[in-house]
Scaffold this active site. Structure first.
Site, PDB file in Angstrom:
ATOM      1  N   HIS A 180       0.868  -1.336  -0.109  1.00  0.00           N
ATOM      2  CA  HIS A 180      -0.057  -0.094  -0.029  1.00  0.00           C
ATOM      3  C   HIS A 180       0.632   1.185   0.056  1.00  0.00           C
ATOM      4  O   HIS A 180       1.791   1.129   0.873  1.00  0.00           O
ATOM      5  CB  HIS A 180      -0.867   0.081   1.395  1.00  0.00           C
ATOM      6  CG  HIS A 180      -1.931   1.005   1.139  1.00  0.00           C
ATOM      7  ND1 HIS A 180      -1.784   2.472   1.097  1.00  0.00           N
ATOM      8  CD2 HIS A 180      -3.268   0.711   1.041  1.00  0.00           C
ATOM      9  CE1 HIS A 180      -3.044   3.064   1.123  1.00  0.00           C
ATOM     10  NE2 HIS A 180      -3.874   1.935   1.111  1.00  0.00           N
ATOM     11  N   ARG A 191      -6.309  10.645  -0.002  1.00  0.00           N
ATOM     12  CA  ARG A 191      -6.026  11.118  -1.319  1.00  0.00           C
ATOM     13  C   ARG A 191      -7.429  11.295  -2.148  1.00  0.00           C
ATOM     14  O   ARG A 191      -7.480  12.188  -2.858  1.00  0.00           O
ATOM     15  CB  ARG A 191      -5.145   9.958  -2.067  1.00  0.00           C
ATOM     16  CG  ARG A 191      -3.746  10.282  -1.687  1.00  0.00           C
ATOM     17  CD  ARG A 191      -2.829   9.023  -2.191  1.00  0.00           C
ATOM     18  NE  ARG A 191      -3.144   7.709  -1.509  1.00  0.00           N
ATOM     19  CZ  ARG A 191      -3.356   6.655  -2.257  1.00  0.00           C
ATOM     20  NH1 ARG A 191      -3.082   6.400  -3.622  1.00  0.00           N
ATOM     21  NH2 ARG A 191      -3.334   5.476  -1.418  1.00  0.00           N
TER      22      ARG A 191
END
Length: 615
Positions: free
Chosen positions: A251, A271
């Site tokens: 990740h 994000r």
């Protein structure tokens, strides 16, 4: 005492339970499978290594990917299917990706019917947010704690239905039917209570593995302590096969500083809600790493990307929302080029992009978690993040419709199964994967049991062998034996350094040599004390699985001479069409001491589904 007398004595003194279906693991996949099996009429039990509600599913914070069309009416299962296949670099099992995209909306709606409290749109529908690799906003979410709400809802449903749950119980061996060969049907599972160390046998003609991933084989991981590859190893030793274990997802955003939160996941929602990535020079570097494959859909300037957040129609998405493998490689490249943070990461900044009230409302768990554990205020300062071992795309090879393995009566679902995500998983697809295939596995296992005229009986010699293996660390080495914690430390370091995000032939060969040496050292492991409350003994048993699974990852990574998805080879930097048409299959070797690897053609996608990629 004769052999028959010993068998009878063992049978009488062991704790035993009898069920139609036993599910190993109580995360989202295990709970959904248990509900489906119970509702199909099977006498069902869940066995979990930790406590109910503590499954790693709670770390999937951002949302459940499902083409419900609540934000974008244009979204549908065909687009979700295409996004999933493209995200997995076309190595996915097409049938699994199709079923997943088609059935995810119904599974999400089912959760709401059972009491899940999703965030809402202005029109009162289930809210859906953006995530990397998805063309449309399609993640049904509950703030940034969706996995927790999903676990809460599923476990409440399972308890309400009266499904038996055995907590803090670890399964160490699967049991075959007495009088059958190595391909014989499953007849149950053998394990121990973590509190007392006492052994227990679950007799059942069907076992569903839902044990999660392999992250604790790595030094830096977002995974919790349970993720030691148990399901992968249990399936291998039972005679089933694993596919594509080289594909490990790092990740892109795990905390690297402060030490109190190192490796802890920073959800992709940061994000999705406007966070950007910067290097130590203050540059928003992701514009330099947009692959040709995604250029038509990705903003190539800050101005265009910023417009996307404010008016998502008719604007291309920010490069921070590329698929996870692309973002992780970009971050790794910046760090290697010397443009990383003082603690070896890069900066994730949402504080300068969104006001504090917005962040606290949309990302409450992120805000409170890092404020309380690390005194990092994400509303006022950037986070130092870097890639962390998060998910394994490879796993037990299963039939896409039923999740059945090649061993009769054995099923695998969730992260411990393989095929659905290809070489890279899109964010949000994990939770819908658990729901869709958990439901299918539970129903299929119950149907199999209902068709049996005679239930298989567990081989008592296998039960006795399981007992001997379990206590070997107490009796086999004496003083001066190897400490299991030292072996785990060395394994994690080797996997981190040699089988990490960027790989080379020489390092992978070195890793396999290291793993072989660790396997030899593990034979001399010694644990002290008694079986009650003994974490050293628990780790010694877990290491048997971690070493086997680590060998699978390293061997497959050495074999696949290309870069694709979560597997990046520095010596073979691009994808190769020939490798893109095959799976790598791993099976336990004849001696039972390691794994053999073979190539297998990828299932061919039907022409009607191929048409979605013709553009």
């Amino acid at each position: 005492m004769t052999g028959n007398e010993m068998s009878s004595e063992a049978e009488s003194r062991l704790e035993r339970h009898h069920y139609d279906v036993v599910i190993v693991g109580a995360g989202g996949a295990g709970l959904r499978a248990a509900i489906a099996a119970h509702e199909a009429g099977a006498h069902t039990a869940i066995v979990c290594k930790s406590l109910l509600g503590k499954a790693h599913t709670v770390m999937a914070e951002g949302g459940i990917a499902a083409a419900m069309g609540n934000r974008w009416p244009e979204d549908n299962w065909e687009v979700h299917f295409r996004d999933t296949m493209r995200g997995g670099k076309m190595l996915n099992n097409w049938r699994m990706a199709q079923l997943h995209a088609q059935e995810a909306p119904e599974r999400v709606q089912e959760l709401e019917d059972w009491g899940a409290l999703f965030d809402r749109t202005e029109d009162g529908l289930i809210s859906q947010r953006d995530f990397g690799g998805h063309k449309y906003a399609r993640l049904a979410h509950v703030g940034d704690r969706t996995g927790l709400e999903m676990i809460r809802t599923l476990q409440q449903r399972a308890v309400a239905l009266g499904i038996d749950v055995f907590m803090e119980c670890t399964i160490t061996d699967l049991l075959k039917a007495a009088g059958t060969d190595e391909e014989g049907p499953i007849a149950g599972a053998f394990g121990y209570w973590r509190e007392t160390g006492r052994f227990v046998v679950f007799e059942a003609p069907s076992v569903i593995l839902a044990t999660g991933g392999i992250g604790k084989a790595y030094k830096v991981t977002s995974n919790s302590w349970e993720y030691t590859g148990d399901g992968h190893a249990l399936a291998l030793r039972a005679g089933a096969s694993l596919i594509n274990m080289e594909f490990v997802q790092f990740h892109p955003t795990g905390m690297v500083w402060p030490p109190s939160v190192k490796g802890l996941l920073v959800t992709e929602s940061v994000r999705g809600d406007g966070g950007i990535l910067k290097n130590s020079e203050g540059k928003r570097f992701m514009f330099d790493y947009i692959p040709e494959f995604f250029k038509a859909e990705t903003a190539d300037s800050e101005e265009e990307a910023d417009r996307w957040y404010d008016d998502k129609k008719n604007n291309r998405r920010p490069p921070e929302l590329l698929p996870r493998d692309e973002v992780a490689r970009a971050i790794n490249s910046e760090i290697k080029a010397g443009r990383g943070t003082p603690h070896g990461g890069i900066y994730l900044d949402i504080a300068s992009r969104r006001d504090a009230d917005f962040i606290r409302k949309r990302l409450p768990s992120m805000y409170h978690q890092f404020k309380e554990l690390a005194d990092v205020d994400i509303t006022a300062e950037p986070m130092e993040i870097g890639p962390t071992c998060h998910y394994v795309m490879g796993g037990v090879e299963v039939d896409p419709d039923t999740e059945a393995t090649s061993i009769t009566g054995l099923y695998a679902v969730g992260e411990c199964s393989g095929g659905m995500h290809g070489s890279n998983r899109l964010g949000g697809n994990s939770l819908s994967d658990l729901l869709v295939f958990g439901s299918r596995a539970g129903a299929a296992a119950a149907a199999y049991v209902s068709g049996l005229d005679v239930l298989p009986k567990a081989d008592e010699h296998a039960v006795q062998a399981g007992e001997r293996r379990a206590v070997a660390a107490f009796t086999g080495s004496g003083e001066g034996g190897e400490n299991p914690y030292t072996i785990q430390h060395d394994l994690q370091q080797a996997m981190n350094d040699l089988v990490g995000i960027i790989r080379t032939s020489s390092e992978l060969e070195e890793s396999l040599s290291s793993i072989e040496a660790l396997k030899e050292r593990a034979k001399a492991m010694a644990v002290e004390g008694h079986r009650q409350y003994n974490p050293g003994w628990h780790l010694a048993l877990d290491l048997r699985n971690m070493l086997l699974v680590s060998e699978c990852i390293a061997k497959a990574a050495l074999e696949r001479q290309e870069s694709r998805g979560g597997h990046t080879r520095d010596d073979f930097p691009g994808p190769d069409p020939e490798w893109g048409a095959k799976n790598l299959v791993l099976r336990l070797n004849a001696a039972g001491t390691g794994v053999d690897l073979t190539h297998q053609p990828l299932p061919v996608m039907p022409d009607d589904l191929k048409s979605y990629f013709e553009e």
